[in-house]
Design a protein around this motif. Sequence first.
Motif, short mmCIF file in Angstrom:
data_model
loop_
_atom_site.label_atom_id
_atom_site.label_comp_id
_atom_site.label_asym_id
_atom_site.label_seq_id
_atom_site.Cartn_x
_atom_site.Cartn_y
_atom_site.Cartn_z
N GLN A 8 24.46 14.96 -37.62
CA GLN A 8 23.49 15.98 -38.03
C GLN A 8 22.05 15.59 -37.72
O GLN A 8 21.15 16.42 -37.86
CB GLN A 8 23.61 16.30 -39.53
N PHE A 9 21.83 14.35 -37.28
CA PHE A 9 20.47 13.91 -36.99
C PHE A 9 20.20 13.89 -35.50
O PHE A 9 21.09 13.65 -34.69
CB PHE A 9 20.23 12.51 -37.57
N ASP A 10 18.93 14.17 -35.14
CA ASP A 10 18.55 14.14 -33.73
C ASP A 10 18.57 12.72 -33.20
O ASP A 10 19.01 12.47 -32.08
CB ASP A 10 17.13 14.71 -33.56
N ASP A 11 18.00 11.80 -34.01
CA ASP A 11 17.92 10.41 -33.57
C ASP A 11 17.89 9.47 -34.76
O ASP A 11 17.87 9.90 -35.91
CB ASP A 11 16.68 10.20 -32.68
N ALA A 12 17.85 8.17 -34.46
CA ALA A 12 17.88 7.16 -35.52
C ALA A 12 16.65 7.22 -36.41
O ALA A 12 16.73 6.96 -37.61
CB ALA A 12 18.03 5.77 -34.90
N VAL A 13 15.53 7.57 -35.81
CA VAL A 13 14.28 7.63 -36.58
C VAL A 13 14.39 8.69 -37.67
O VAL A 13 14.04 8.47 -38.84
CB VAL A 13 13.07 7.93 -35.66
#
Lengths: 92, 213
Positions: free
Chosen positions: B9-14
Amino acid sequence: MKIVHVSTYLWVFFALLVLLVVTVAVGRVDLGIWNPFIALLIAAVKAVLVVYFFMHVGYGSRLTGVFAGAGFLWLFLLLVILFADYLARYPL
Amino acid sequence: MTDSRVAHQFDDAVQQHEADTLGMWTFLATEVLFFGGLFAAYAVYRFLYPEAFHIGGSFLDLPLGTLNTGILLTSSLTMALAVHAAQTEQQKKVALFLALTCAMGLVFLGIKSMEYSHKFEEGLFPGAGFHPHLESEVAPAGLQLFFVLYFILTGLHALHVIIGIVMIGGLAAWVFWRGLPKNAAIAMELIGLYWHFVDVVWIFLFPLLYLIG
């Protein structure tokens, strides 16, 4: 994820210990009505140091800062309104 | 820096890290209000019974309280150093600093239980057996209330310390025997947030209870 220098942590720790000594020393001097205010002020400074550096709020996004502050803001509202009531009924 | 697995569900680790942090702070906000309600009760009754609270505070052991504060502050330092070691992927140091944090938490609890047993012996535990040793015959109104608040505040805080010790101890054992997990730095940071919060609560408890005597 920002990596904070170990030296920063050590300086903050040193500051916290100094503030601890200060708060105990001041606590032994009778300043009447000012004692609790000064003690809580020093405690607040220590808390800010822990939150800003150890909890990395100072290195995070603005949003993190808002979330971190929200709980304390709500508590502040509780205490202010509560004391507005009590001080109105039992003036100092 | 460990390559963390990013949930779908997240774009990236950040973004994932941000969400993790915000979630933890939301929980901590509820904890602030949890303790905050008790602090509010303390504030009201101290306002109403200043003399009794002053006397109550004088029964507390300031040197032990100061020592305990120093211990918790040090444990916050070691926790921060554990997070730093996880970020720089130094497995041995992570285990060491987590173990130190854990150990200091245990010492804190040990000192606390010593204080509690002194209170029980001196008849300062609220209830039917409450009999403080005072110059005057009659205990001032509000003295027992002070000790009710003392035991509830420090007891609830100690419960949080125990939970922290279990989590950190478990993590220390895991890291020592199984190595650093994939999202080590983030896991350390979140548990660290909890532990620092427990420290912040004590930073406020200490002057309110120990410095009014």
